[in-house]
Design an enzyme around this catalytic site. Sequence first.
Site, short mmCIF file in Angstrom:
data_model
loop_
_atom_site.label_atom_id
_atom_site.label_comp_id
_atom_site.label_asym_id
_atom_site.label_seq_id
_atom_site.Cartn_x
_atom_site.Cartn_y
_atom_site.Cartn_z
N LYS A 1 0.81 -1.22 0.00
CA LYS A 1 0.00 0.00 0.00
C LYS A 1 0.85 1.28 0.00
CE LYS A 1 -3.97 -2.12 2.37
NZ LYS A 1 -4.97 -1.92 3.45
N TYR B 1 -12.67 -2.15 -3.30
CA TYR B 1 -13.17 -2.10 -1.92
C TYR B 1 -14.70 -1.96 -1.85
CZ TYR B 1 -8.49 -1.88 0.14
OH TYR B 1 -7.22 -2.18 0.57
N ASN C 1 -1.86 0.41 6.81
CA ASN C 1 -1.37 -0.87 7.34
C ASN C 1 -0.52 -1.66 6.34
OD1 ASN C 1 -3.44 -1.74 5.73
ND2 ASN C 1 -4.46 -2.97 7.30
N HIS D 1 -2.28 -5.48 1.79
CA HIS D 1 -3.57 -6.16 1.70
C HIS D 1 -3.31 -7.59 1.26
CE1 HIS D 1 -7.64 -7.28 0.46
NE2 HIS D 1 -7.05 -7.82 -0.59
N GLU E 1 -9.94 -10.74 -7.14
CA GLU E 1 -8.96 -9.66 -6.99
C GLU E 1 -7.81 -9.79 -8.00
OE1 GLU E 1 -9.87 -8.94 -2.22
OE2 GLU E 1 -7.94 -9.79 -2.81
P1 CMP Z 1 -7.59 -4.32 3.76
O1 CMP Z 1 -7.19 -5.75 4.05
O2 CMP Z 1 -6.93 -3.73 2.59
O3 CMP Z 1 -9.16 -4.28 3.56
C1 CMP Z 1 -9.97 -3.25 4.07
C2 CMP Z 1 -9.19 -2.15 4.66
O4 CMP Z 1 -9.92 -1.19 5.37
C3 CMP Z 1 -8.25 -2.73 5.70
O5 CMP Z 1 -7.23 -3.44 5.04
C4 CMP Z 1 -7.83 -1.49 6.47
O6 CMP Z 1 -6.64 -0.93 5.98
C5 CMP Z 1 -8.99 -0.55 6.21
N1 CMP Z 1 -9.61 -0.21 7.47
C6 CMP Z 1 -10.18 -1.04 8.35
N2 CMP Z 1 -10.66 -0.36 9.41
C7 CMP Z 1 -10.35 0.94 9.18
C8 CMP Z 1 -10.54 2.14 9.91
N3 CMP Z 1 -11.17 2.13 11.09
N4 CMP Z 1 -10.09 3.28 9.36
C9 CMP Z 1 -9.48 3.29 8.15
N5 CMP Z 1 -9.25 2.18 7.43
C10 CMP Z 1 -9.69 1.03 7.94
#
Ligand code: CMP
Length: 139
Positions: free
Chosen positions: A10, A50, A113, A116, A127
């Site tokens: 990311k 998403y 984070n 993914h 995906e």
């Molecule tokens: P990902 O696995 O890419 O799939 C959904 C994403 O939503 C997740 O990783 C997080 O990075 C994001 N996400 C989940 N909870 C929150 C939150 N409270 N605020 C912002 N992003 C979020």
Amino acid sequence: AIERTFSIIKPDATKRNLTGKINSIIEGAGLRIVAQKRIRMTREQAETFYAVHKERPFFGELVDFMISEPVVVQVLEGENAIAKYREAMGATNPANAAPGTIRKEHALSVGENSVHGSDAPETAAIEIAQFFAGNEIVG
Ligand code: CMP
């Protein structure tokens, strides 16, 4: 069984030049990178990717983040690749992630984070097909 999973490195990670360090954890976990490209996601691609989170309060923030910097999209292959990659990534919130995982070592927050990974074989197939043509995946 040998599986394939879809991965995204990311924007928070590409911005900090962490692609190689993350790939090192991926390969160290026994996964093979069988397709990889660095792209700038369009808003449309991020919204489609998403779509399942469309009603969540963080959807807008999530889409804005995913298009803020380049990402690296990947296909990872290996024995139980989906579960294996989820283990290597660590918990969604880096505060809860185990030592040595990508998110514990590199992620900044639950939103930023770093990676993914697909959550199931069905979503992995969808995906992967969103970002790669069959002939771009070389096992
Ligand atoms: P990902 O696995 O890419 O799939 C959904 C994403 O939503 C997740 O990783 C997080 O990075 C994001 N996400 C989940 N909870 C929150 C939150 N409270 N605020 C912002 N992003 C979020």
